[in-house]
Scaffold this motif. Structure first.
Motif, short mmCIF file in Angstrom:
data_model
loop_
_atom_site.label_atom_id
_atom_site.label_comp_id
_atom_site.label_asym_id
_atom_site.label_seq_id
_atom_site.Cartn_x
_atom_site.Cartn_y
_atom_site.Cartn_z
N ALA A 104 -24.45 16.85 13.77
CA ALA A 104 -24.47 18.05 13.69
C ALA A 104 -23.85 19.08 13.33
CB ALA A 104 -25.72 18.51 14.31
N LYS A 105 -22.47 19.22 13.70
CA LYS A 105 -21.42 20.08 14.05
C LYS A 105 -20.79 20.40 12.32
CE LYS A 105 -19.78 19.96 18.82
NZ LYS A 105 -18.43 20.02 19.44
N LEU A 106 -21.04 18.84 11.90
CA LEU A 106 -20.66 19.12 10.16
C LEU A 106 -22.09 19.89 9.42
CD1 LEU A 106 -19.69 15.16 10.06
CD2 LEU A 106 -17.91 17.38 10.42
N LEU A 107 -22.99 19.79 10.41
CA LEU A 107 -23.71 21.09 8.59
C LEU A 107 -22.88 22.96 8.99
CD1 LEU A 107 -26.70 20.18 10.73
CD2 LEU A 107 -26.67 19.19 8.79
N GLU A 108 -21.86 23.06 10.01
CA GLU A 108 -21.27 23.59 9.70
C GLU A 108 -20.01 24.04 9.36
OE1 GLU A 108 -21.00 25.77 13.47
OE2 GLU A 108 -22.25 24.61 14.46
N ASN A 109 -19.57 22.55 8.67
CA ASN A 109 -18.51 22.47 7.80
C ASN A 109 -18.89 23.54 6.34
OD1 ASN A 109 -16.61 20.67 5.81
ND2 ASN A 109 -16.23 19.83 7.87
N VAL A 110 -17.09 23.91 5.98
CA VAL A 110 -17.10 24.17 5.20
C VAL A 110 -17.65 23.67 3.81
CG1 VAL A 110 -15.17 25.88 5.66
CG2 VAL A 110 -14.65 23.88 4.83
N ASP A 111 -17.29 22.58 3.56
CA ASP A 111 -17.62 21.22 2.19
C ASP A 111 -19.19 21.31 2.16
OD1 ASP A 111 -17.71 19.28 0.62
OD2 ASP A 111 -16.06 18.97 0.71
N PHE A 112 -19.27 21.39 1.04
CA PHE A 112 -21.03 21.20 0.34
C PHE A 112 -21.23 20.43 0.81
CE2 PHE A 112 -23.92 20.60 -2.70
CZ PHE A 112 -24.87 21.19 -2.63
N PHE A 113 -20.41 19.70 0.19
CA PHE A 113 -20.72 18.22 -0.09
C PHE A 113 -21.23 17.29 1.82
CE2 PHE A 113 -18.76 18.92 -3.50
CZ PHE A 113 -20.16 17.79 -4.80
N VAL A 114 -19.92 17.56 2.42
CA VAL A 114 -20.24 17.04 3.65
C VAL A 114 -21.09 17.76 4.80
CG1 VAL A 114 -19.12 17.19 5.82
CG2 VAL A 114 -17.50 17.14 4.06
N ARG A 115 -21.57 18.90 4.48
CA ARG A 115 -23.00 19.33 4.59
C ARG A 115 -24.29 18.69 4.23
NH1 ARG A 115 -22.79 25.74 4.47
NH2 ARG A 115 -21.34 26.02 5.41
N ARG A 116 -24.14 17.97 2.89
CA ARG A 116 -25.31 17.30 2.98
C ARG A 116 -25.27 16.45 2.99
NH1 ARG A 116 -25.47 16.11 -3.70
NH2 ARG A 116 -23.73 15.00 -3.28
N GLU A 117 -24.04 15.73 3.09
CA GLU A 117 -24.25 14.04 4.14
C GLU A 117 -24.56 14.26 4.91
OE1 GLU A 117 -20.44 12.72 2.66
OE2 GLU A 117 -20.42 13.23 0.74
N ALA A 118 -23.90 15.08 6.07
CA ALA A 118 -23.81 14.82 7.54
C ALA A 118 -26.02 15.10 8.16
CB ALA A 118 -24.01 16.45 7.74
#
Length: 278
Positions: A218-232
């Motif tokens: 859930a913390k990765l929803l705050e990641n700056v990478d769009f793709f990481v957020r989507r995958e998270a």
């Protein structure tokens, strides 16, 4: 067939019957491994003043009737094989068995030898880091820190090996920090590494530790990478299958985040979790 007497430094005696073959030293090492649980890779023999290197012929050693070999536990051959990247699965199992039966200083020595090779070539680093994770008992902090240091290695192969090592730590130790560290690598800059993380998480996570993984994801929803957020968002939904309430709580914390992008993917994750648990 000849009778050979092998002694360890504790003074214990092992009688081994050997024949004149090219692999007679291999046979002796196998007998020693069975009796004293010392991996063949860590065995070296002293015969009188001669330190055997494994190439000696049968009758070079059996020049006298009363032949005595003295076992030395050495990591020279282990280091050599690590550098060559040629440790077989059987040899790895023998090293693990040695560590199990000779805990304490023996395990610590093996761990230190492996850590000493983490700055070598890629194949050596990959081999050493995975083996480290299987020898972590009693050296948990040392091994965890060593593995963590290679999560952003310049080599993607080493990063993948570090992911496998983290997963092994999750499997062996069941510690929250290992689960969180593994899940956090879903935010690795390399998509290839992230895919390996997904695979390893599916292998080692269960109902007892999935909540830690959900919170870290859930913390990765705050990641700056769009793709990481989507995958998270998608990963949280998948992980929520047996922990729906935990997932809802973790995602809900970010629905009102100050960043619009975080709010967007938190909303997506929330919708996916609700659908998964409908």
């Amino acid at each position: 067939m000849e009778v050979m007497r092998v002694y360890n430094l504790a003074g214990d005696e092992l009688v081994v019957h050997v024949t004149d073959t090219a692999c007679w030293q291999t046979d002796v090492k196998a007998a020693v491994a069975c009796a004293w649980h010392v991996a063949p890779l860590c065995q070296q023999f002293l015969c009188g003043a001669l330190l055997l290197d494994g190439t000696e012929g049968f009758y070079e050693v059996f020049a006298d009737e009363d032949v005595r070999l003295y076992l030395l536990v050495s990591t020279v051959e282990l280091s050599k094989r690590l550098l060559e990247g040629k440790i077989s699965l059987q040899e790895e199992q023998e090293l693990l068995e040695m560590a199990r039966y000779n805990a304490g200083s023996c395990r610590e020595v093996l761990v230190c030898v492996l850590i000493g090779h983490l700055s070598d070539q890629v194949s050596t680093r990959c081999c050493a880091i995975v083996m480290l994770s299987k020898l972590s008992m009693g050296c948990e902090d040392l091994v965890f820190d060593a593995v963590q240091n290679y999560m952003d290695d310049e080599s993607l192969s080493v990063r993948e090996a570090a992911v496998v090592a983290l997963a092994n730590l999750v499997e062996n130790e069941r510690s929250a920090r290992s689960v969180i560290a593994l899940a956090a690598q879903q935010g690795n800059a390399s998509y290839r590494v992230r895919v390996r993380v997904y695979r390893e998480m599916d292998r080692v996570l269960d109902k007892g530790n999935v909540h830690h993984a959900i919170e870290a994801t859930a913390k990765l929803l705050e990641n700056v990478d769009f793709f990481v957020r989507r995958e998270a968002a998608a990963r949280i939904a998948k992980l929520s299958e047996n922990a729906g309430e935990v997932a809802l709580a973790a995602v809900s914390q970010r629905v009102h985040h100050h960043d619009a992008g975080v709010r967007q993917w938190a909303a997506v994750a929330l919708e996916l979790v609700l659908a998964q648990n409908a």
